[in-house]
Design an enzyme around this catalytic site. Structure first.
Site, PDB file in Angstrom:
ATOM      1  CE  LYS A  11      -3.986  -2.235   2.231  1.00  0.00           C
ATOM      2  NZ  LYS A  11      -4.987  -2.126   3.336  1.00  0.00           N
ATOM      3  CE1 TYR A  51      -9.488  -2.867   0.297  1.00  0.00           C
ATOM      4  CE2 TYR A  51      -8.565  -0.963  -0.831  1.00  0.00           C
ATOM      5  CZ  TYR A  51      -8.406  -2.089  -0.038  1.00  0.00           C
ATOM      6  OH  TYR A  51      -7.153  -2.431   0.415  1.00  0.00           O
ATOM      7  CG  ASN A 114      -3.674  -2.272   6.833  1.00  0.00           C
ATOM      8  OD1 ASN A 114      -3.529  -1.900   5.671  1.00  0.00           O
ATOM      9  ND2 ASN A 114      -4.706  -2.984   7.229  1.00  0.00           N
ATOM     10  CG  HIS A 117      -5.480  -6.144  -0.360  1.00  0.00           C
ATOM     11  ND1 HIS A 117      -6.715  -6.087   0.230  1.00  0.00           N
ATOM     12  CD2 HIS A 117      -5.584  -7.060  -1.367  1.00  0.00           C
ATOM     13  CE1 HIS A 117      -7.538  -6.925  -0.397  1.00  0.00           C
ATOM     14  NE2 HIS A 117      -6.877  -7.525  -1.374  1.00  0.00           N
ATOM     15  CD  GLU A 128      -8.978  -9.036  -3.652  1.00  0.00           C
ATOM     16  OE1 GLU A 128      -9.838  -8.639  -2.839  1.00  0.00           O
ATOM     17  OE2 GLU A 128      -7.861  -9.459  -3.297  1.00  0.00           O
TER      18      GLU A 128
HETATM   19  N1  UDP Z   1      -9.747  -0.470   7.293  1.00  0.00           N
HETATM   20  C1  UDP Z   1      -9.844   0.747   7.959  1.00  0.00           C
HETATM   21  N2  UDP Z   1     -10.517   0.786   9.159  1.00  0.00           N
HETATM   22  C2  UDP Z   1     -11.081  -0.317   9.721  1.00  0.00           C
HETATM   23  C3  UDP Z   1     -10.973  -1.544   9.039  1.00  0.00           C
HETATM   24  C4  UDP Z   1     -10.302  -1.598   7.831  1.00  0.00           C
HETATM   25  O1  UDP Z   1      -9.351   1.757   7.475  1.00  0.00           O
HETATM   26  O2  UDP Z   1     -11.674  -0.216  10.804  1.00  0.00           O
HETATM   27  C5  UDP Z   1      -9.020  -0.535   6.004  1.00  0.00           C
HETATM   28  C6  UDP Z   1      -7.659  -1.220   6.120  1.00  0.00           C
HETATM   29  O3  UDP Z   1      -6.751  -0.577   5.220  1.00  0.00           O
HETATM   30  C7  UDP Z   1      -7.985  -2.634   5.677  1.00  0.00           C
HETATM   31  C8  UDP Z   1      -9.014  -2.377   4.568  1.00  0.00           C
HETATM   32  O4  UDP Z   1      -9.785  -1.279   5.071  1.00  0.00           O
HETATM   33  O5  UDP Z   1      -6.844  -3.325   5.227  1.00  0.00           O
HETATM   34  C9  UDP Z   1      -9.918  -3.530   4.233  1.00  0.00           C
HETATM   35  O6  UDP Z   1     -10.545  -3.974   5.429  1.00  0.00           O
HETATM   36  P1  UDP Z   1     -10.700  -5.526   5.729  1.00  0.00           P
HETATM   37  O7  UDP Z   1     -11.657  -5.657   6.861  1.00  0.00           O
HETATM   38  O8  UDP Z   1     -11.019  -6.261   4.460  1.00  0.00           O
HETATM   39  O9  UDP Z   1      -9.253  -5.940   6.277  1.00  0.00           O
HETATM   40  P2  UDP Z   1      -8.082  -6.815   5.613  1.00  0.00           P
HETATM   41  O10 UDP Z   1      -8.740  -7.915   4.813  1.00  0.00           O
HETATM   42  O11 UDP Z   1      -7.268  -5.878   4.749  1.00  0.00           O
HETATM   43  O12 UDP Z   1      -7.302  -7.345   6.781  1.00  0.00           O
HETATM   44 MG    MG Z   2     -10.207  -7.806   3.353  1.00  0.00          MG
END
Ligand code: UDP
Ligand code: MG
Length: 139
Positions: A11, A51, A114, A117, A128
């Site tokens: 990212k 997303y 974070n 992805h 994807e």
């Molecule tokens: N995210 C965020 N706030 C939250 C949860 C998720 O900004 O409370 C963002 C974060 O960058 C995350 C992405 O949205 O990686 C997608 O969320 P997901 O729940 O799919 O998490 P992941 O699969 O990436 O662990």
């Molecule tokens: Mg996810």
């Protein structure tokens, strides 16, 4: 277990801190192979499309703005059990809660920025990968 492909994104926060090599090195050290890769910048519209599953979530607008804020490195990782293995190497979504030694623990800034992805299952991995790569770009 079977040989799988999964989509990984480094990212904008990690690309801007010069962590592409560090992160790809962790995947390779864990036995995953880079089968495709490129640096690109998402438009806000492309980030929203990627997303779309999260469009009702409160963090959606901020997430899409962040993901289009600078270049990202997208790759296809291949290996035994690649989808879940990648998720383990990444760690939990929130770096503050991620296990020691994971990419998000070591490289993530906060729950949004974070670092990485990774696809969460076989169906999302397929869709994807196709979002970013043509078949002839995957080796
Ligand atoms: N995210 C965020 N706030 C939250 C949860 C998720 O900004 O409370 C963002 C974060 O960058 C995350 C992405 O949205 O990686 C997608 O969320 P997901 O729940 O799919 O998490 P992941 O699969 O990436 O662990
Ligand atoms: Mg996810």
């Amino acid at each position: 277990m079977s040989v799988e492909k999964t989509l990984s994104i480094i990212k904008p926060d990690a690309v801007s801190r010069n962590l592409i090599g560090e992160i790809l090195g962790r995947f390779e050290a864990a036995g995953l192979r880079v089968a495709a890769g490129k640096l690109l910048r998402l438009t806000p519209e492309r980030a929203q499309a990627f997303y779309a599953v999260h469009k009702e979530r409160p963090f959606f607008a901020s997430l899409c703005a962040y993901m289009s804020s600078g270049p990202i490195f997208v790759s296809v990782l291949q290996g035994e059990n690649a989808i879940m293995k990648n998720r383990e190497i990444m760690g939990a979504t929130d770096p503050a809660k991620a296990a020691p030694g994971t990419i998000r623990k070591d490289c993530g800034k906060d729950v949004e920025q974070n670092a990485v992805h990774g696809s969460d299952g076989p169906e999302t991995a397929g869709s994807e990968i196709a979002f970013f790569f043509r078949p002839d770009e995957i080796f």
